[in-house]
Structures are given as structure tokens and as C-alpha cells.
Write an enzyme that holds these catalytic residues in place. Structure first.
Site, PDB file in Angstrom:
ATOM      1  N   TYR A  45      23.764  29.903  10.364  1.00 31.25           N
ATOM      2  CA  TYR A  45      24.399  30.984   9.599  1.00 31.25           C
ATOM      3  C   TYR A  45      25.426  31.786  10.401  1.00 31.25           C
ATOM      4  CZ  TYR A  45      20.503  33.351  12.007  1.00 31.25           C
ATOM      5  OH  TYR A  45      19.632  33.797  12.952  1.00 31.25           O
ATOM      6  N   HIS A  78      17.171  34.640  16.348  1.00 32.10           N
ATOM      7  CA  HIS A  78      16.262  35.752  16.003  1.00 32.10           C
ATOM      8  C   HIS A  78      14.961  35.616  16.802  1.00 32.10           C
ATOM      9  CE1 HIS A  78      13.620  38.434  13.844  1.00 32.10           C
ATOM     10  NE2 HIS A  78      12.881  37.417  13.450  1.00 32.10           N
ATOM     11  N   ARG A  98      23.074  40.325  19.354  1.00 26.09           N
ATOM     12  CA  ARG A  98      21.963  39.411  19.622  1.00 26.09           C
ATOM     13  C   ARG A  98      22.542  38.056  20.003  1.00 26.09           C
ATOM     14  NH1 ARG A  98      19.176  37.494  14.518  1.00 26.09           N
ATOM     15  NH2 ARG A  98      20.186  35.529  15.053  1.00 26.09           N
TER      16      ARG A  98
END
Lengths: 366, 327
Positions: A278, A269, A265
């Protein structure tokens, strides 16, 4: 080896021998002889064009969110390859049961881009367009779509139809009971369903290594008696071989397969997320060197199947198509109160009719 | 009479007739095949219709609900059995997020013409977790229908209509009265409406509203009160959602008094909704406050004490007397 009660051989971790399929490495170089269709090349160009279009459409979606034209949107940047392959390999009469990062596949299934924008623009009518056929709408509650897919496949079996259901999910979804319950049924009933796990390494902020202790996600099928395979999810040739075979196998009544497509990815998100909180930038930089569009572009250039001039002309065409979709989306009038009430039941119950009139009154639509 | 049927036999007959009439009707659930269901609701149907139409599923309620949605979206008319209502909670996500809203989410492109059957309620000395009545949880969900029969005749007619319904129906079978009464079923194929309460007894002093197994205790209470000169109008709600308030309001307008009886916990129950609607529409026509006789707001007791939880004839009679003596 004899087993003993003090450890040693009594308990064993299942040793996974899940195959991993790859044809093109990260530099677009073949790692093994290519199948005939890939040597021929025209389908590869189709896959390439579909990925480019999906990436541009995705880029526009993010831009619209950033400028307040559209709501929260989950980007498919970096994971375009599995979608374009199943999108081309499924037949129209098959049924796609997607998760929510399936724009590349949905476009190839015939869904209008304007409907995809309308959906992420906060309007249920974006899941209503005729382009969806009998495909399911996006599924937001994680892994719940797996149950629908085995239900659809059960319907095919009951009616002796040679159709296939294909369902997608992310790596996080494989942790849910819904996923495992569906695999279990597919195994015991030999259902015509393909499970495509798009492992993009991140479930929002939780990385794959702390999602599951098994070395592969594909092997979750083993507990259900299903064949399992890992595939390079950035390599359309490998994906074509694996997904195409799984669909064909299911169509022939030979049952289900679990496919884990390894990809990444590249984006957040969703547009509401900030992955820099993160995720290590070095990891993302490395993933960019393995992404699917550049990889195939390099291969096609090397083979003389695609030129910078073709690229330029195609990009212009795609941008025009996307602009047209944006205009249709933006010109779509707000739903009427009727739209909100009239589809909860086939026929509107009396009590709900009074509530509809109440809402219409509040909006001055009496 | 051999052709008289119990409530559970009426369910079996309705399933049988629906399957005979329409090949799209299929059954699925745990132990419904060779075993015929733990209450025998699906007895003999597998041998009659084959394993493609009567499917023993793996032991997975979430799966059952999810696959039922998938089948229904493909145009089948699946009738799934959840073995006991106590196990329906694993289905809730599928019911709330998918079955109830598939039509709305796709603006009619896909729909869920499915029935989820489950035996519910207490009173049969069942194991723990087998006796709850949580119809209010389901009735709160837009897009669902919730239906509860209270006799063999109504079980047959309502289940035939539920299977016909283009909308998802939760069909809750009061297992306490599965076998207490036998009735001759109406003509094969007859249906009952899914949006209308049944007035079981006409009266003038007070309206008594209930559903499911409690209908039985209410009927006894009506008999007792009749001997005391009290005329009770008894309404079996039967279709909890959508709720036919017209019938309840018309009756309460006539009597000026209403008592609601249900087995489920009192607070936030279906009775609370009915009472609120009566107060909204009839406040100035009421002769007394609406009363509720219900289960208490405690966990359904394990069976040694369950009879003290379930509203009984005595509590109902007392409540009606209280209602009649209110100033």
C-alpha cells in the site's frame, strides 16, 4: 465581515496557527540558532547513542521474529527520536503511559531490553520487571491508554505531587474518542499530563491524509482548550525543547500540552505486515533522507563531537549488550501454570483454584 | 426510627465511612458532586470531603472507566459511578482490556483496586436504556468481581468490602429496591464477605436462588408457599463473581430441587451457569430438573410493559410448584 445565510461568512473552518518547531534540517544543518545545551553538545551525544542502541535493538527484534525466535513485533525504525527525548526528560518518579512502539523511551526509563524481548516473545512477565517502576505496560488497544494517563495525572493532583504523566500514541489514535475524552479532561482539570502524538504518517495501511481532515493533529487539543504544537519528530533538538518545556510546564501545575511529532514509519506496521502492498517506494526513499539518526550523526560529525572510531567502538558495545539481552530472553523458562492463574485476583478464588489444578493435571504437573 | 436507612442511603453511608477511614478513597462520576448523584447516592459527600475527592467528571463514560484504571494503578481507591447500567457499555473496553487484567498483565506490578458502581435493573418507569440487567456480560470477564446487594445491610457491608478489595469490583445496585425497605445498619465499619452467598431462609423442599431486586419477589413467594406447606430455602447469591457454588450446591444437595430467578434475559445468563454447575456436580442427586425464571430473550421493554418482563411472585410460585411435581 457580515455573516450571511447563503454561505460565505456564516460557517468557518478553524484556521490553524499551530507552531512548527525545527532546529536541524534533514541534512543536519541548523535552521536557526541552537539552544545553549545543544551548543555544548554532550547531551546530543547521549541522544545519539540512545537512538543507535534503540535502532540496533529494534533490528535484532525483527531478526528474531524472522528466524522464529520471537513473535509479531512492531518496529520503531525511523521514529527513535521522540522516545529518547522523553526518556531522558522524564524524571524517574514520573509515569510513562506508552502505546506499543516505545522501545527507545522504555530503554531509557530503565526497562531491561530482555524484558522487552520477553514481552514481544509472548510472555506477560516482560511487563513485570522492576525496570518499569510505575510505568504502564505497552498498550495495544488503540488510544485506551490516554484515559489511564489522565487518571494517573489526576492521582498526582489529588495528592499534590509534582509528578508528570506522559502518554504516547500514533496518528491513528487521534481519531478515537478515548483520545479526545482524555484531552477534554486534561483541559478542564489542568492536569499534569503531556500528550505526545507520534505521527509516523501511517496507521497500518491508512495514510495521514485520509485519517483526519484537519491540517494538523496537534490542533485537536484546541477543542479542549489545550496549547498545541507540531515539532519535527526527527530532530532531537526541537523535540528536547518542546517535550522538555511541556513536561516542565505540567510539573509547575500549568496544565497539559498536545505535541504532534512529525516523523515516519520506515518499517512495516509489524513483522506481520507488508507495507509494499500500500505504500509508494519513492515516498519511503524520501523519508530515509530525513531520518533522525543520520541527521544527528551528520551534525555531530560536522561539529567534531562524534567520530567514526567512536561509532565503531560504540556499536560493538551495543551489540554485546543486545546479545546479552537476547540470551537472557531465550533462557527464560516457560511460565508455570501458577503464573497464569495467580494474578487475576490478589487471592485465588476457590473455583479458580480448582481450574488451576485441572490445567496442572493436564500438563502432568499434579 | 431515624437511624434506619434505605438501600441507597446505606450506599451513601458506606461511601462516607470509607472516605472518612481512608484518604485514598475518592469518588468520581457524572453529577455526583453538588447534585449528589441522580439517585442521591453521593449526597453531601462533596461538601464533606471537597472537590478533590468527590469529582464531577465530564460526560464521558469511557473516560470515567479509563481514568479510574489510571487512578487505581497509582494506588488510589477510586469509586466511580456510572449513572445507569445502560451506559456502562462505553466502559466495557476499559473493563475487559485493562481493569480486569492489569494485575495479570504486569504479574502484580500494577493493579486496579477500583469500584465501578451502577444502578441497574428495571421497575422504576425510567426512560429508554435505563433499565437493563447485564450482569452476565460482566461476570464473564476474568479478573472482575461482580457484586449485587439486595438489602440496606448487605449494601453497606458489601460496598465496604468492595472498596477494600485489591481487585476491581463492579457493584450493581438494584434501583427498584433503592427505597423500599429501611434497616438499621450494623456497627460502623462492618464488612460482608465478597465470596459467599447469603442463605436468607432455610427450607427443605426446594432451593430458590436469586439476587438483587428479585430477592423481594422471591421472599413473597416463600411466604405464599409456606402457607401452602412448601418449605423453601432462599439463597441471595450477592457475589455473582466469583460465584460461591459451595453454598448453592450444598443446599440443592439437601433439597434435591433448585429454581433460579433473575431479571436478566434467560439465555447465557448467570442462571445458566448456576444450572450447568448443578447438573455437573449433582445430576444424580436431583429430584427434578433445575428451573429458571428469568427475563425473556428480548430487549428490556420500555416501561409500559416492563412489569410483564420482570419475574413476578406468580411466575416464581408456579415454577416452584412445577419443580415439586416433576416425577
Amino acid at each position: 465581515m457580515p455573516t450571511t445565510l447563503d454561505g460565505g461568512g456564516l460557517f468557518r473552518v478553524h484556521e490553524s496557527d499551530i507552531p512548527f518547531v525545527c532546529y536541524l534540517d534533514a541534512n543536519g544543518q541548523p535552521t536557526q540558532p541552537l539552544p545553549g545545551w545543544a551548543e555544548e553538545g554532550s547531551l546530543l551525544v547521549d541522544y545519539y547513542k540512545a537512538m543507535v542502541k534503540a535502532r540496533e535493538a529494534d533490528r535484532k527484534a525483527i531478526a528474531m521474529q524472522r528466524t522464529g525466535v520471537m513473535g509479531t513485533y512492531p518496529s520503531c525504525l525511523g521514529q527513535e527520536a521522540p522516545g529518547v527525548v522523553y526518556g531522558k526528560q522524564l524524571k524517574k518518579e514520573d509515569v510513562l503511559v506508552p502505546y506499543y512502539r516505545d522501545l527507545p523511551g522504555q530503554l531509557l526509563r530503565g526497562v531491561e531490553l530482555s524484558d522487552i524481548y520477553l514481552y514481544w516473545g509472548g510472555d506477560e512477565r516482560g511487563s513485570a520487571g522492576p525496570g518499569y517502576g510505575q510505568d504502564f505496560p505497552n498498550c495495544v488497544p488503540i488510544a485506551t491508554q490516554a484515559g489511564h494517563a489522565v487518571g494517573v495525572a489526576s492521582a498526582f493532583r489529588i495528592r499534590d505531587e509534582h509528578r508528570v504523566a506522559l502518554t504516547t500514541c500514533g496518528d491513528g489514535a487521534t481519531s478515537k474518542g478515548d483520545f479526545l475524552e482524555a484531552l477534554n479532561l486534561a483541559g478542564v482539570w489542568q492536569l499534569p499530563v503531556v500528550f505526545l502524538v507520534v505521527n509516523n504518517q501511517w496507521a497500518i495501511s491508512v495514510p495521514r491524509p485520509i485519517q483526519c481532515g484537519a491540517p494538523t493533529l496537534a490542533q485537536k487539543g484546541a477543542g479542549a482548550g489545550l496549547p498545541c504544537v507540531q515539532v519535527d519528530g526527527n530532530d532531537v533538538i526541537a523535540l528536547h525543547e518542546v517535550i522538555g518545556s511541556a513536561i516542565e510546564r505540567a510539573r509547575q501545575g500549568k496544565g497539559s500540552v498536545v505535541i504532534e511529532a512529525i516523523t515516519y514509519r520506515l518499517g512495516d506496521h509489524t513483522t506481520a505486515d507488508d507495507a509494499t502492498r500500500y505504500r509508494d517506494s519513492e515516498e519511503v526513499r524520501k523519508a530515509w533522507s530525513e531520518e533522525p539518526v543520520k541527521r544527528l550523526q551528520t551534525y555531530l560529525h560536522n561539529r567534531g563531537l562524534w567520530s567514526p572510531e567512536q561509532e565503531q567502538a560504540y556499536l560493538e558495545q551495543v551489540k554485546l549488550e543486545i546479545q546479552q539481552a537476547v540470551e537472557i530472553y531465550q533462557k527464560t523458562p516457560l511460565p508455570q501454570v501458577d503464573d497464569l492463574f495467580d494474578y487475576h485476583y490478589k487471592d485465588l478464588p476457590a473455583g479458580l483454584r480448582r481450574q488451576k489444578e485441572e490445567m496442572q493435571g493436564g500438563l502432568g504437573h499434579e | 426510627m431515624s437511624d434506619k436507612k434505605t438501600l441507597v442511603e446505606a450506599v451513601n453511608t458506606a461511601l462516607d465511612h470509607a472516605m472518612a477511614d481512608d484518604k485514598d478513597v475518592v469518588l468520581l462520576g457524572e453529577d455526583i458532586g453538588a447534585n449528589g448523584g441522580v439517585f442521591r447516592a453521593t449526597q453531601d459527600l462533596k461538601s464533606k470531603y471537597g472537590l478533590k475527592r468527590v469529582m464531577d467528571t465530564p460526560l464521558a463514560e469511557t473516560l470515567i472507566a479509563g481514568m479510574t484504571v489510571g487512578m487505581a494503578a497509582q494506588g488510589l481507591k477510586p469509586v466511580a459511578e456510572i449513572q445507569f447500567m445502560g451506559f456502562i457499555f462505553a466502559c466495557m473496553e476499559q473493563l475487559v482490556t485493562h481493569a480486569a487484567r492489569m494485575r495479570n498483565r504486569t504479574r502484580g506490578r500494577l493493579s486496579c483496586p477500583m469500584v465501578l458502581r451502577a444502578p441497574f435493573g428495571g421497575g422504576i418507569h425510567a426512560p429508554e436504556h435505563h433499565s437493563e440487567s447485564t450482569e452476565a456480560l460482566l461476570a464473564h470477564i476474568p479478573g472482575l468481581r461482580v457484586v449485587i446487594p439486595s438489602s440496606p445491610v448487605r449494601a453497606y457491608g458489601l460496598l465496604r468490602s468492595a472498596i477494600d478489595s485489591p481487585d476491581p469490583v463492579i457493584f450493581l445496585e438494584p434501583k427498584r429496591i433503592y427505597r423500599v425497605q429501611k434497616q438499621t445498619l450494623p456497627e460502623t465499619g462492618s464488612r460482608l464477605p465478597l465470596d459467599t452467598c447469603f442463605t436468607l431462609r432455610e427450607g427443605s423442599d426446594v432451593t430458590l436462588v436469586t439476587w438483587g431486586a428479585c430477592v423481594r419477589e422471591c421472599q413473597e413467594a416463600c411466604n405464599t408457599l409456606a402457607e401452602q406447606g412448601v418449605s423453601v430455602e432462599l439463597i441471595d447469591v450477592a457475589t455473582i463473581k466469583p460465584l460461591d457454588m459451595e453454598t448453592i450446591l450444598a443446599s440443592t444437595r439437601k433439597t434435591g430441587r433448585c429454581v433460579i430467578v433473575h431479571e436478566a434475559a434467560r439465555s447465557f445468563g448467570v442462571g445458566a451457569e448456576i444450572a450447568a454447575r448443578i447438573f455437573e456436580d449433582l445430576f444424580f442427586e436431583l429430584k427434578a430438573p433445575v428451573k429458571r425464571v428469568a427475563g425473556y430473550d428480548i430487549t428490556m421493554p420500555y416501561y409500559r410493559m416492563e412489569e410483564h418482563y420482570i419475574p413476578d411472585h406468580k411466575r416464581i410460585v408456579i415454577a416452584i410448584h412445577d419443580c415439586l411435581t416433576e416425577p
